[in-house]
Design an enzyme around this catalytic site. Structure first.
Site, PDB file in Angstrom:
ATOM      1  N   CYS A  10      -9.516  -6.913  -8.490  1.00 22.76           N
ATOM      2  CA  CYS A  10      -9.340  -5.852  -9.472  1.00 22.76           C
ATOM      3  C   CYS A  10      -8.901  -4.603  -8.705  1.00 22.76           C
ATOM      4  O   CYS A  10      -9.699  -3.975  -8.004  1.00 22.76           O
ATOM      5  CB  CYS A  10     -10.666  -5.638 -10.195  1.00 22.76           C
ATOM      6  SG  CYS A  10     -10.558  -4.568 -11.615  1.00 22.76           S
ATOM      7  N   CYS A  34       0.594   3.164   3.597  1.00 25.29           N
ATOM      8  CA  CYS A  34       1.026   2.658   4.907  1.00 25.29           C
ATOM      9  C   CYS A  34       2.044   1.514   4.839  1.00 25.29           C
ATOM     10  O   CYS A  34       2.411   0.964   5.869  1.00 25.29           O
ATOM     11  CB  CYS A  34      -0.195   2.220   5.709  1.00 25.29           C
ATOM     12  SG  CYS A  34      -0.994   0.737   5.056  1.00 25.29           S
ATOM     13  N   CYS A  47       0.849  -1.188   0.000  1.00 30.27           N
ATOM     14  CA  CYS A  47       0.000   0.000   0.000  1.00 30.27           C
ATOM     15  C   CYS A  47       0.890   1.245   0.000  1.00 30.27           C
ATOM     16  O   CYS A  47       1.814   1.348   0.814  1.00 30.27           O
ATOM     17  CB  CYS A  47      -0.892  -0.008   1.240  1.00 30.27           C
ATOM     18  SG  CYS A  47      -1.934   1.458   1.400  1.00 30.27           S
ATOM     19  N   CYS A  85      -7.350  -1.836   2.253  1.00 30.82           N
ATOM     20  CA  CYS A  85      -6.104  -2.151   2.945  1.00 30.82           C
ATOM     21  C   CYS A  85      -6.438  -2.373   4.415  1.00 30.82           C
ATOM     22  O   CYS A  85      -7.105  -1.550   5.035  1.00 30.82           O
ATOM     23  CB  CYS A  85      -5.110  -0.996   2.784  1.00 30.82           C
ATOM     24  SG  CYS A  85      -3.624  -1.182   3.793  1.00 30.82           S
ATOM     25  N   CYS A 119      -4.567   0.673   6.797  1.00 32.76           N
ATOM     26  CA  CYS A 119      -5.009   2.079   6.775  1.00 32.76           C
ATOM     27  C   CYS A 119      -6.457   2.237   6.334  1.00 32.76           C
ATOM     28  O   CYS A 119      -6.972   3.357   6.290  1.00 32.76           O
ATOM     29  CB  CYS A 119      -4.093   2.925   5.898  1.00 32.76           C
ATOM     30  SG  CYS A 119      -4.233   2.592   4.116  1.00 32.76           S
TER      31      CYS A 119
END
Length: 134
Positions: A121, A52, A49, A98, A101
């Site tokens: 996706c 984070c 990510c 995620c 975060c």
């Protein structure tokens, strides 16, 4: 500690994300179809990510779904992402967030390759790639 949630205000996120990353991660946006650098590249490594540094996906699970967005058959770990029901377009979908975060990554669908049958996706704009060391 990497397994701890990171919660910030919109103003704090705006300081560390590009406007496009903020629009997607915090505003549940979608990047333009077919333009992301990760779409066609055959990379070896891991995807994190951008907000984070949470490990999200492994390149071994990436495939070309023909949809215009980077697609994966599964998350890197059982705790990489979390799921939320999404009815924003009038049809039920499953949003992928995620875990760390709680940023919007994309959606998961039940039309992926066998054996898992899943297609994650994902907006490539919110992914950070780290290649394998040789």
């Amino acid at each position: 500690m990497k397994n701890k949630k990171i919660l910030k205000s919109d103003e704090e996120w705006k300081k560390i994300l590009t406007p496009e990353q903020f629009r997607i991660l915090r505003g549940k946006g979608t990047e333009a179809c077919g333009l992301n650098e990760f779409l066609k590249k055959n990379l070896k490594g891991k995807f994190y990510c951008v907000a984070c540094d949470n490990l999200l996906f492994d390149s071994e699970d990436k495939f070309d779904s023909g949809t215009g967005w980077p697609s994966f058959t599964k998350p890197a770990t059982d705790t990489s992402v979390e799921y939320k029901k999404d009815f924003s377009f009038g049809i039920p979908r499953t949003e992928v967030l995620c875990w760390r975060c709680e940023g919007h990554l994309g959606h998961v669908f039940d039309d992926g390759p066998i054996p898992a049958g899943k297609r994650f996706c994902i907006n490539g704009e919110v992914l950070k790639f780290v290649g394998e060391k040789k």
